[in-house]
Structures are given as C-alpha cells and as structure tokens.
Design a protein around this motif. Structure first.
Motif, short mmCIF file in Angstrom:
data_model
loop_
_atom_site.label_atom_id
_atom_site.label_comp_id
_atom_site.label_asym_id
_atom_site.label_seq_id
_atom_site.Cartn_x
_atom_site.Cartn_y
_atom_site.Cartn_z
N PRO A 162 0.81 -1.23 0.00
CA PRO A 162 0.00 0.00 0.00
C PRO A 162 0.84 1.27 0.00
O PRO A 162 0.40 2.30 0.53
N TYR A 163 2.05 1.21 -0.58
CA TYR A 163 2.94 2.36 -0.55
C TYR A 163 3.15 2.95 -1.94
O TYR A 163 3.04 2.26 -2.95
N ARG A 212 9.19 7.22 0.71
CA ARG A 212 8.04 6.33 0.83
C ARG A 212 6.89 7.01 1.56
O ARG A 212 7.10 7.70 2.56
N SER A 242 2.25 6.58 2.15
CA SER A 242 1.02 5.83 1.92
C SER A 242 -0.14 6.78 2.16
O SER A 242 0.07 7.96 2.46
N GLN A 243 -1.34 6.28 2.07
CA GLN A 243 -2.49 7.15 2.31
C GLN A 243 -2.48 7.72 3.73
O GLN A 243 -2.98 8.81 3.97
N TYR A 281 -2.00 5.58 -3.61
CA TYR A 281 -1.31 5.40 -2.34
C TYR A 281 -0.53 6.64 -1.90
O TYR A 281 0.30 6.55 -1.00
#
Length: 810
Positions: free
Chosen positions: A487-488, A507, A509-510, A601
């Motif tokens: 999910p990244y 990096r 994510s959401q 993401y």
C-alpha cells in the motif's frame, strides 16, 4: 440646465444609489481548522551529500506575509526584482540549516550567526562535496556564506553585496573558490524618473515581416524602465576564495549567466546589451556568449546575437545560431552547444534539424560536430570519452528518441528507443547520474561499465508504481531491481552503492507522510527509516479517497480521485454537496488520454489555497477529473474543445452520482488558470453545476491572439475557433453563480488581470450572478498568508451560499 437634463441626472443618481455596493472589509480568515493548517511551517528542503553520508535540512517557514509580498518591486523585461536587495522579489527563504547522518540519528543545527531576519537560499555543494555555499538575504543585501556540515559550522565569506537580479549569483569554481555576480562598487543611485516626458514611445512593425510574439507580461515600457533595468542588471564578476580574498574578473556588464568549466580554469559568460525591446523579454535582447580566462580576458566569443523580435514560433522552433551553451561534464574544459540546421523553422524541409558541436580548450580553431539529429535536439547526458546519451523530439507529433553516441566519433550513433512522448505506460524512465571527480553530474554506470540505471514513474493500469531498472547499453536488456508495491508509493531518490543494491527512497502511503528510507535489495531486512516527518494536517487523517475510472460517451477512458470528508458515512450522510476541480490537457490520441495517472497510495495533504480544504467543511471533492482534449478524425485537439469538455464533465458528474456520494443538484466546478477557463466554459455550455469558482483565468482568447496552451494557430488563422472557445463570447449565457479571483500582479503569459475584469463586466452587464475578488500584489499563484486565507474564505463562503443549501438551482 433643461428639465429633461435635470430628470436624467436625478435618474442617474437614483440608479447609482440603488446599485449594490460591496463593503471593503479587509482580509478575512477561513474557518479555524483551515487557518491552523495554513499557519504551520513548510516541510524542510533536503540536500543529500555527494558521498551519501549526510542529509542537510533547510528549515522553511510557513506562508509569507502580505508585507513581504508587497515589498518594493520593479517589473522589468520579464523579471521581477527587489531594488533593496538586487535580487528576486517575493522570496520566502529558509531560516535555518540542520544536518543528520544518512544512516539515522537526530538532526543537529549548523551553528551560524545570521543577521536579524536573515534567510537562506541558493544552496550548492562544493565539487568535492565537503562544503555548502549559500546566500543570506536581509532587508537590503545578499551576501555569500559557506557551511561545513560535518563540523556543523557556517560563516560569512564576504560582506560584499551580491547581485541576483538575472539569476543565481554564485557558482563553485574550484573546491577553494567561487565566482559570484556582485553589485558594482561604482553603481551609484538608481536612475530617477523624469518629471517631464522626453517624447513619445515609438514602436515599429516592418512591412511583410510577421513578428509573432506571445502576450508577455512585465515588459519594458519606457526609457526610464530601460535605465532601471540596465542599472540593476549590471554586475561585477568576483572570485571569492575561502580565505576571504575577493578579486574582480573582467569589467562590469549585464551578466545573465556565469558557468565555470569543470576544471575551474575557464568561465562561460553570457551577457546582455542594448538596444532593448518593449515587445519581448530579456532572453531575446542582444546577447554575447563568450569564454573568459580567470583574469576576465576573452578567449573566444562563441556568439554575438542581435535583438530578436521575430521570435521563433511553435514547440519545435529554435533560435538561429549557437544556443544552449554548456560545459561537457565528463572532461575538464570542453564547450558544447546546439545549432539549428533548418534556420530554426520546424516547417522547413530538412534532413537534419540540429547539430551538437564541441570545442576544446584553449578554444581556438573550428568546432567539431559530435552529432546531428533528425528532430529537434532535447539535451545530452555526458558519460565518458566514448559514450554519451542524446535526446531528440517532435512536439506536434509527440515523438521522442534516445541515442547513445560516441563523442570521439569512432563509432556511429545507435538508437536506444523511439516512442510516443505522451505514452506514460511505455516510458522506460530517466538515466540516473552521479557526481564525478570534477563535481559534475555524469551517467552512472555499474562497476563493470556495461550497464546504467533507469528511474521512472512506472505508470500502469494500477496507477504509478515507481521503479529502478538496470539497463545494459549494448544489448538493451533491462532488469527490474525494484518497483513500488501497495500500500505504498515509493520512489527512488538515489543509489547508495556502486552495484545498485542499496537505495535511498521516498516512501508514503495514504496514512503515512513521505519520509526517506534506506532499502537493501540483497539482504532480507526491513527498510530503515531515515527521516521522521509527521503529518502536517492531522485533521485530514479520516478523509477517505478513492481513484475511480469511468468512460466518456466517445469511449475515452477517464479517471479522478474522489475525496470524502472526515468521518463521512454513506449510510448516514447519503449524497452530499461536491466540488469538481480540474485542468484540461491536450492529447494526440485517445489511447494516451485514457492512461491512468497518479497513484491511489499518495499521502495527500492540502496547502496554500488548495480546493481540498472544502473537505473540512463537509463537501466531497472530485479532484483532477481528467478533461482530455484529443485530436480525432484528422482534426486538431481544439477543433472540438467545447464538445469534448462538456462530455468529460457530464461523465464525471454521472460517476459521482452513480457512486451515491454526490447530490446531482449540489455540485460546483472550479479551476485555476486554464482550469478557470474551463470552468467558465462549462457554465456557459452546460447546466450541470450549481456554482463555479474561477481563479486567475483567461476568458477572451482574442486577447492571446498568437496561440495559447498547445494551440499554435493564430486568431487570424482560426478566428471562429478563438471565438467559440472563449467563454467571454457566451457571457450572456452564464446564469450560474461564478466567483472570479485574480492576482492584481499576475505575471503569467496570457492571464492579464484585465481578463477577469472584463469577464466580470460582461457577466454583470448581462444580468449574471458573479463576485470578483482582486488580490493586491499577488501573482498568478497566491503566496501571502493573508491572500491565501482570504481566497479560501471566499471559496468556502461561495460554496456555502450557492451549493450547500438544498434548493432548486437559479
């Protein structure tokens, strides 16, 4: 006075009294939860040390005040300068500098005694990667400083005032010295404006000569402007050694670009001269390109170009003569440049368009041709004596090629690939570079010298999945080393070892903000987090977002990101008011227009005057619903602009209504710049929306008669198109409430404030519902805290007034 005249005069007074008056109440604040986010500091700017051991963090403040944005400013020859500092105006520099080890640890401040109110800008590493030079700005000066990140110390190198009017003032010459443009010691006071004009302002067009120019802003307008420009643009080049010695180089001149050779023994200097122009900006003024010796004497004049008012037209047009001069990065002192072989005219038949030339120190004799390109040359990545990478392209045909060639000329150039420049799915990526012993960026090889690295966005049907590949130049074989996975969203920032087994990535994510991580591709260990930046707007933590795809009635695939407000519950809240915020783009094919962009993401937090702040007030937002304008059936893209625009908007509205989250009767549309143009057109040609918000737009295309966006036809070649695309033409049809916002100092080509001024007058004169907000001192984008806050105040109030209520449309 006659009775009739008295009656008419009285009627005029009564009409004036009866006309609605708007109270001028000063800057207003958006809701407290929005204002709190606006007042937060910005994320630091990060510099990676060339040896990959350190990160330098420049701490950036939040939004500048309107007082800062309103500081003295001259708008001359296409630039904006602060006469107090002899630097660019509207700056918001960093306020501190910290350093941290790449492998983890706390960031520690670099000790420095900045003057009161001092700011940091223009940071650059020394060739050996041990020091960082930077410029400190105060209210009345720019000065040169140097920091030692390892020792965590910094000092002022000289109190001599720098001149950054025409660009970055300083460049490293060697590890022990820099060259900088400074204010000449004898500059004196600025020219005073004459109290009495010396004569009329005269411009001239020559019969039979078509000098097409864009609608440039901030041009010179008078002899006094010319005098001011020459006064502030004139610099004295100075060599500053690290022991504090300052040595003048050459005579003072209007130096627009200064670039030392990689070995520090020569200086490539571009300078401007009179006569100036009132029709074009400074990059078309008479120009001399020359190589100087360290004492300022001229070793070679590469070009002496006269004033250009006949500006090349179109995406592939080019100037005649030497252009884009630069140093070859892989050797001590070789000058390179491009020259057009077709006279700079892309419509002329020519077997070859461009050639790349080179001339070695001491720059005597004739230059040698390294490469000729069939299309317009786009740039070179240097590598070594027998290898370099070249790019060429065709704008209108949306084509691109990449070549590997031998600068020594012993082997023939070989094409690596040819592709559509708008095909994101097929993009092989960009070549990764590294700093060589000369401190220059060159192509990065694997230890065996056979392969290089390609880094790309990784566009796909799943969204962007950034990657890094190892690419063998001789065979074209490619090996994927890493690709971001859900999910990244993780992109490669740098390679930390020669073999490409250890990466520095960014990096997110959401739910997790972007941070730097170290990822080992060989050892089976978890990635190591380097930085620990926190969520700058936790109020958005419970916002839901989803990337959705849908189809336009002509089969073109569209997409958008749908945001739902914090803690939204579909079963409880049902269909809610929505805001669509978009920007149209042109494409050469439906296939390219249908490709997925972005990633589901990403960590999304609004800043500045973002439309996403509407989420905190209970609105859903359909962000960036694609509005492609596609060339179809042998026609140019804009030939069916209105039809394609309205079809895209209809599909977007249908999608969020079908999802059950949007109330069809409570949807607004908005956009900035070309998105504002889109907004007004949609209100003129559809009944889809309850209200519109148009910021810094252009509404009358006849005011940009020599082209706009990707449109290369002039008004006189396609008058019907210009009128049909102009929402100003249909102002009498716009009955949906529209909010117009415009910076009063807009400097973007084509979006003069008069565009909004006349559009508002047309709406008002035709009985439309409109509100026109003029932001003092603001440019095309809005920078000051007060202006940003007021913009959001107006936008949210407009939505609350015309969209949120559950009532029939006007």
């Amino acid at each position: 006075m006659s009775v009739l005249t008295q009656r008419l005069s009285l009627t005029g007074i009564l009409v004036a009294i009866a006309s609605p008056l708007v109270a001028q109440q000063g800057y207003q604040q958006p809701p407290a939860n929005v204002a709190q986010i606006l007042d937060a500091p910005a994320r630091p700017q990060i510099l990676t040390s060339p040896d990959k051991s350190l990160l330098v963090l420049l701490d950036r403040p939040g939004l500048p005040s309107i007082a800062t944005i309103s500081e003295p400013e001259y708008r001359l020859a296409g630039i904006r300068l602060n006469p107090r500092t002899s630097g660019p105006s509207r700056q918001n520099p960093s306020r501190g500098m910290r350093v941290m080890p790449m492998r983890g640890g706390e960031a520690q401040p670099i000790a420095m005694q900045l003057p009161a109110g001092g700011g940091i800008s223009y940071p650059s590493w020394s060739p050996n990667g041990k020091l960082v030079a930077f410029v400190v700005s105060t209210d009345d000066a720019l000065t040169l400083w140097v920091a030692d990140p390892t020792a965590r110390t910094a000092r002022q190198l000289s109190a001599r005032k720098l001149n950054a009017v025409l660009g970055a003032p300083c460049s490293w010459m060697t590890d022990a010295a820099l060259v900088c443009t400074t204010i000449p010691a004898n500059r004196g006071a600025e020219p005073t404006a004459p109290s009495v004009p010396s004569g009329p302002i005269v411009q001239e067009a020559l019969s039979g000569r078509a000098d097409r120019v864009a609608t440039y802003q901030d041009l010179l307008k008078s002899p006094h402007d010319e005098a001011l420009f020459e006064h502030y643009a004139t610099s004295q080049l100075v060599r500053f050694s690290l022991d504090g010695q300052a040595t003048n180089i050459g005579a003072a001149a209007m130096l627009s670009d200064v670039s030392p050779s990689p070995d520090g023994q020569w200086i490539l200097v571009t300078s401007l001269a009179r006569p100036f122009s009132y029709s074009v900006p400074l990059n078309y003024f008479p120009t001399t390109i020359a190589v100087w010796r360290p004492d300022g004497s001229v070793a070679r004049t590469l070009a002496s170009r006269p004033l250009i008012e006949r500006v090349p037209w179109g995406g592939d047009a080019a100037q005649v003569g030497p252009r884009n001069p630069s140093w070859r990065a892989d050797v001590p002192a070789t000058l390179t440049w491009l020259e057009a072989l077709d006279g700079g005219d892309p419509t002329r038949e020519a077997a070859k368009r461009d050639r790349l030339l080179a001339l070695d120190a001491p720059f005597a004799g004739e230059a040698r041709t390294l490469l000729e390109t069939e299309w317009r040359a786009r740039g070179v990545t240097w590598a070594r004596a027998d290898l370099a990478i070249a790019r060429e392209g065709q704008s209108r045909q949306r084509k691109a090629r990449v070549w590997v060639f031998d600068p020594s000329g012993r082997t023939a150039p070989r094409m690596l690939w040819e592709r559509s420049s708008e095909d994101r799915y097929g993009d092989p990526g960009n070549f990764l570079t590294t700093r060589n012993a000369l401190g220059q960026n060159v192509l990065r090889f694997t230890p065996d010298g056979r392969s290089v690295f390609l880094v790309g966005a990784g566009a796909s049907d799943e969204g962007d999945r950034p990657f890094i590949d190892r690419y063998e130049l001789a065979t074209g074989r490619s090996e994927r080393l890493f690709r971001s996975t859900a999910p990244y969203y993780e992109s490669v920032v740098d390679v930390l070892d020669p073999r490409g087994t250890e990466l520095l990535t960014s990096r997110e994510s959401q739910t997790e903000p972007a941070n730097f991580w170290i990822r080992n591709l060989v050892r089976r260990i978890a990635p190591i987090q380097v930085t620990k930046f926190e969520d700058p707007a936790p109020a958005f933590a419970n916002v839901r977002r989803e990337v959705v795809r849908y189809t336009r009635r002509d089969g073109v695939q569209l997409q958008a990101t749908v945001y739902l407000p914090p803690n939204y519950d579909k079963a409880r809240d049902g269909a809610i008011p929505f805001l669509l915020w978009a920007y149209p783009l042109e494409f050469g094919s439906a296939e390219a227009a249908s490709q997925v962009t972005g990633s589901p993401y990403r960590f999304t937090r609004p800043g500045g005057s973002s439309h996403l702040f509407a989420l905190l007030q209970g609105y859903g937002v359909m962000d960036d619903p694609t509005m492609p304008i596609v060339a179809m059936d042998g026609k140019e893209s804009n030939d069916t602009y209105v039809e394609q625009l309205t079809a895209s908007a209809q599909a977007a509205v249908d999608k969020i209504v079908e999802m059950g989250v949007a109330d069809r009767n409570r949807i607004a549309v908005g956009g900035h710049s070309y998105g504002a143009f889109m907004t007004a057109n949609l209100l003129a040609h559809t009944s889809l929306f309850r209200a519109g918000i148009a910021r810094s737009g252009a509404y009358n295309r006849t005011l940009t008669p020599f082209g706009f966006q990707g449109e290369e036809r002039s008004y006189w070649q396609a008058p019907d198109l210009y009128e049909r695309m102009s929402p100003f033409t249909y102002a009498d049809k716009i009955k949906t409430p529209i909010l117009l916002i415009h910076g009063m100092a807009d400097n973007n080509t084509g979006t003069y404030p008069i565009q909004s001024e006349r559009m508002f007058a047309a709406l008002k004169g035709n009985g439309g519902t409109a509100r026109y907000i003029q932001l003092p001192a603001e440019s095309h984008g809005y920078a000051a805290r007060e202006s940003v806050g007021h913009t959001l105040f107006e936008m949210l109030n407009w939505l609350d007034q015309y969209v949120k209520p559950q009532r029939p449309r006007m």
